[in-house]
Scaffold this motif. Structure first.
Motif: not given
Length: 589
Positions: A34-52
């Motif tokens: 259940d650990n968080p993944t260190a690789v984006d398999l689900l398209g979370f990059t757009s959220i990360v870029d927005t927050v950054a």
């Protein structure tokens, strides 16, 4: 026959076995954690870029950003990806906090502030912060002393402790009143630091008082220029915690929404995973072990990320140029699983992983019993068992000829080939009946007999809407609601009862009033012998949150497994004294 290999991600816990059972080689068993993944398999990059990008905005200083998603929705993964992104930028210091794991649950506010100060002291050793940070830590320490005395945790036996409660001026080193201004000056003088970003995870797992203490630390003491907070939590659960903490004022429900809006200036919600995204996610999970080289797997992930960034769907298409691509069997299996899961589940990454784990285990059990059946058939039957349990029981209870005849009518209706629904099945099962693979000629009889004898391995993967409703009503303070739900749950399949019981046990960790849900757990144990040991173990695990009323329910239950808890509670030193005393009195009687 050859079963498809069950593969897990690089961070998953793999159990590789080469065993012989009944003369057949066992398939490789792979499980996902259940650990968080260190690789984006689900398209979370757009959220990360927005927050950054928001953190780079000088017009938002200070700022608190909220990342909202339900349980298992990927919040921790987003925080991990965000931390990696920010660590690549100069002038940023990122601190990740998990208040749920703090040793000092009595003073969470002080623990949050202390973690931030200690991190600054450790990571800026050449900036002359020692004396200034020590002064701020002293203020926090004396605040803890005062709080402990006020709550009866310390007995004032010395003049120094008595003075801890004496009001002081802002300039006094033992006063918390001047903390914020001193902290702000320290950050302004810290030239190498452009932005201090504090990532707060698992806030929705904390008890209500800890939630409020964390938010108060942000609002009152740490919300100064150069500081940004990113809170990852289920917003509804945090709001409920605020309401519970404010109930004593009579303003809980009225002000909880406003309070959270005051704290969080920029709320973002993670999107629910669509069936297409779920299919891609499952395909990537299954492909990781099958791919012959890690670099080829990395290229597959990058291909999906690029298509996602271009707005192309499905993200795992046009893979001809790649050095390796998943075969049609893997892609088709992932698609069928995603379709079945999306119809009845939250669609969260964690629930998908848990279903895959249950599927891997169930496939292994079938192999050990010498049952020759396709893994995709097992997956479809598990979806029926988990989402339409009464239909599954109907199918399992028929003889082979009757079962085949029902499946013909059922699948024809599901696929629109026949207008009439079979009387034996539910309307909600239509989409399941229409899905692949075709079960009419599949040798499912031995598997159904095996599955019917097992408590569902998938019940805990995620709750259905009906299970959620039962869990809510069983914990309700309303006697009519609770009584009706108790009658319904003990009439439900054991798999449903187990899932709901586990949900109630988890809920006990965050409730301030646990008597109602304990009463419901005792009721289930009284009527369902198969779950008595599980419920007894669960009550022992949440003993810190029990109230004296729980001891009464346990004592009067006439369930041996529950009553065996009484001597343990009577000797426990990590529970409420009133609960221990109630257990001792029950034993005395």
């Amino acid at each position: 026959m050859a079963h498809p290999r069950l593969a897990g991600p690089a961070e998953g816990s793999a159990v590789n076995e080469d065993e012989l059972a009944g003369g057949h080689m066992m398939s490789e068993l792979q499980l996902w954690d259940d650990n968080p993944t260190a690789v984006d398999l689900l398209g979370f990059t757009s959220i990360v870029d927005t927050v950054a990008a928001a953190l780079q905005s000088r017009s938002l200083d200070p700022v608190t950003i909220g990342i909202n998603a339900p349980w298992g929705g990927g919040k921790s993964t987003v925080l991990g990806l965000l931390k990696d992104e920010l660590n690549r930028q100069s002038g940023y210091r990122v601190i990740r906090l998990d208040p749920w794991e703090f040793d000092d649950q009595f003073d969470v506010r002080g623990a949050v502030i202390g973690e931030v100060l200690q991190d600054l002291l450790t990571n800026y050793p050449d900036e002359g912060l020692d004396d200034r940070v020590k002064d701020l830590l002293d203020r926090i320490s004396w605040s803890r002393v005062a709080s402990s005395m006020a709550r009866g945790r310390l007995v004032a036996q010395t003049e120094e402790l008595v003075q801890a409660l004496t009001p002081r001026s802002k300039e006094n080193a033992r006063s918390l009143a001047g903390f914020r201004s001193e902290f702000a000056k320290l950050l302004q003088d810290l030239a190498p630091l452009q932005r201090l970003v504090v990532l707060v995870d698992d806030l929705d797992r904390c008890l209500p008082d800890a939630v409020m203490a964390t938010l108060e630390a942000i609002k009152l003491f740490l919300s100064v220029e150069k500081v940004a907070f990113v809170l990852a939590a289920d917003q509804e659960m945090v709001r409920e915690s605020i309401a519970v903490s404010l109930d004593a004022t009579g303003r809980g429900e009225q002000f909880a929404q406003r309070y959270l809006e005051k704290i969080v200036q920029l709320p973002l919600s993670l999107p629910r995973i669509s069936a297409d995204e779920a299919a891609a996610f499952i395909t990537l999970l299954l492909s990781e072990q099958r791919c012959p080289q890690q670099e080829q797997y990395t290229q597959l992930i990058r291909h999906a990320q690029q298509r996602r960034a271009q707005g192309l769907s499905p993200v795992l298409a046009d893979m001809q140029s790649l050095p390796w691509e998943p075969d049609a069997e893997t892609v088709g299996l992932a698609s069928r699983l995603a379709t079945g899961l999306s119809a009845h589940r939250s669609g969260s990454p964690r629930s998908i992983k848990r279903f895959l784990n249950a599927w891997a285990l169930r496939t292994r059990i079938a192999e050990r019993h010498g049952i020759d059946i396709e893994a995709s058939v097992i997956a479809k039957l598990m979806l029926l068992e988990d989402s339409h349990s009464k239909d599954f029981e109907t199918l399992a209870g028929l003889q082979d000829a009757q079962r085949s005849e029902l499946l013909q009518r059922w699948q024809a209706w599901g696929r629109g080939e026949e207008p009439d629904k079979p009387d034996e099945v539910s309307e909600a099962s239509k989409e399941w009946a229409a899905s692949d693979p075709d079960l009419i000629n599949a040798p499912i009889g031995p598997y159904l007999s095996l599955a019917a004898s097992l408590v569902s391995l998938t019940a805990a993967a995620s709750l259905t809407q009906q299970q959620l409703s039962w869990a809510s009503d069983l914990a309700s303070a309303s006697d009519p609601h609770r009584n009706e739900a108790q009658t319904q749950i003990v009439a439900a399949p054991v798999a449903d009862q187990q899932a709901v019981a586990q949900a109630l046990i988890q809920r006990a960790r965050r409730e301030t009033e646990t008597d109602h849900l304990v009463q419901s757990l005792v009721y289930i144990a009284t009527h369902t012998a198969e779950l008595r040991a599980l419920i007894a173990q669960g009550l022992w695990e949440v003993r810190k949150y029990l109230l004296p009323g729980a001891v009464v329910d346990i004592d009067t239950s006439d369930v041996d497994e529950l009553r065996a808890l009484l001597p343990q509670l009577a000797e426990a030193t990590d529970i409420e004294p009133a609960v221990q005393q109630a257990a001792q009195m029950a034993l005395g009687r």
